[in-house]
Design an enzyme around this catalytic site. Structure first.
Site, PDB file in Angstrom:
ATOM      1  N   THR A   3       0.820  -1.215   0.000  1.00 18.06           N
ATOM      2  CA  THR A   3       0.000   0.000   0.000  1.00 18.06           C
ATOM      3  C   THR A   3       0.850   1.260   0.000  1.00 18.06           C
ATOM      4  OG1 THR A   3      -1.531   1.298   1.344  1.00 18.06           O
ATOM      5  CG2 THR A   3      -0.118  -0.229   2.525  1.00 18.06           C
ATOM      6  N   TYR A  29      -2.089   0.555   9.873  1.00 21.28           N
ATOM      7  CA  TYR A  29      -2.328  -0.174   8.619  1.00 21.28           C
ATOM      8  C   TYR A  29      -1.064  -0.164   7.763  1.00 21.28           C
ATOM      9  CZ  TYR A  29      -3.919  -0.993   3.854  1.00 21.28           C
ATOM     10  OH  TYR A  29      -4.032  -1.460   2.575  1.00 21.28           O
TER      11      TYR A  29
END
Ligand code: UDP
Length: 336
Positions: A125, A149
């Site tokens: 990501t 995250y």
């Protein structure tokens, strides 16, 4: 076992019942690969898995099941999508992210190494960059995540690097920017219940599922003060995975970390303008404070992926992305 595309075995897709994973399954099947999906169906749906693929309902950290699946299906590559993906939730429940993303992937990697799977593709990501030092951001820019995250995924990238140095496995970590849209043929789309992602929320508002869209933050250092992101069509992203797999097979001694984006950003207001144009509606915007863990702008420098892969974006137009997302949302609404 059919010989396909030089792989000589199947592709295991973890999280193949989820949003991006189900599109990767379609892209692999359309390209002639055989696919086995491993998904615990906590956030995914069995109906999202194309019937041409085999579905094994299990957690990726269940090493007995995963190892048996690798053997039974002669798995030669793993595409790993399973995980948790909501940035604000990672701030309030970090251990969920270190369990579902980092620890679960450690187990999956161990299964892959023990069973001798030679290729691994990982859903990383743009959140690994945190607040980027420059926009567009390049792969070798500093990775300093500003939310759990991003850190949970960066820790997985570190594991992959070390595992590939020690064992006969190569990998491609694709750092996704903002994934949106749906299969242009209407076979899959974003079906997550309680979705938090902007384009999904906006098309839910367009179909009457929500009264308005919140705009989180109007005082960012961006041209209109709202957050800027690089929105990539899920089918382009799925195609990039197939292309990356072909590269890993062709050059088994090399691994790659590549941004997956279009090298252009849109603000929240620009996205909502596009949704208004596509729907011919004026969806109500509620201007609110910033959301936890959000950087001002994230845009991919995509020179590296364009150099490494023959892949080229085909649906890199914001209105196309919104149109495909909306068509899927209407389908979901009809289904009820
Ligand atoms: N955003 C927003 N309203 C929403 C959802 C998101 O204003 O209901 C903003 C968010 O603050 C960010 C951008 O839209 O600037 C993209 O957020 P999203 O959750 O879609 O993806 P993220 O960038 O967090 O992965």
């Amino acid at each position: 076992m059919a010989l396909q595309n030089g792989l000589n075995g199947k592709v295991m897709v973890t999280g193949g019942a989820g949003y991006i994973g189900s599109h990767a399954v379609l892209a692999l099947l359309d390209a002639g690969y055989e696919v086995v999906v491993v998904d615990n169906l906590v956030t995914g749906f069995d109906w999202a898995v194309d019937p041409r693929a085999t579905l094994v309902t299990a957690a990726i950290e269940d090493e007995a099941v995963v190892r048996a699946t690798i053997r039974d299906h002669q798995v030669r590559a793993i595409m790993h999508f399973a995980g948790s993906v909501v940035v604000p939730e990672s701030v309030s429940d970090p251990l969920k992210y270190y369990r579902n993303n980092t620890a679960a992937t450690r187990s999956l990697l161990e299964s892959a190494v023990v069973e001798g799977v030679p290729h691994f593709i990982f859903s990383s990501t743009a959140a690994t960059y945190g607040t980027p030092v420059k926009v567009p951001v390049q792969e070798n820019d500093p990775t300093v995540p500003i939310n759990p995250y991003g850190m949970s995924k960066l820790m997985t990238e570190a594991m992959l690097r070390d595992v590939a140095a020690a064992h006969p496995i190569n990998y491609c970590a694709l750092r996704y920017f903002n994934v949106a849209g749906a299969d242009p043929q209407g076979r899959s789309g974003q079906s997550t219940v309680g979705a938090t992602h902007l384009i999904k929320i906006a098309v839910e508002a367009a179909t009457g599922k929500r009264a308005a869209v919140s705009v989180f933050g109007t005082d960012f250092d961006t041209p209109d003060g709202t957050g800027v992101r690089d929105y990539i069509h899920v089918s382009d992203l799925a195609a990039a995975h197939v292309s990356a797999l072909e590269l890993l097979v062709a050059e088994p001694s090399k691994s790659h970390t590549l941004n997956a984006g279009y090298n252009r950003g849109f603000s929240v207001n620009e996205v909502l303008d596009a949704v208004d144009r596509v729907t011919n509606m004026t969806i109500e915007r509620r201007y609110e404070g910033r959301r936890a863990g959000d950087p001002a702008a994230l845009v991919a420098d995509n020179a590296a992926i364009l150099a490494a892969l023959p892949w080229r974006p085909e649906r890199d137009d914001l209105e196309t992305i919104v149109k495909d997302a909306l068509a899927w949302e209407r389908k979901l609404a009809e289904r009820g």
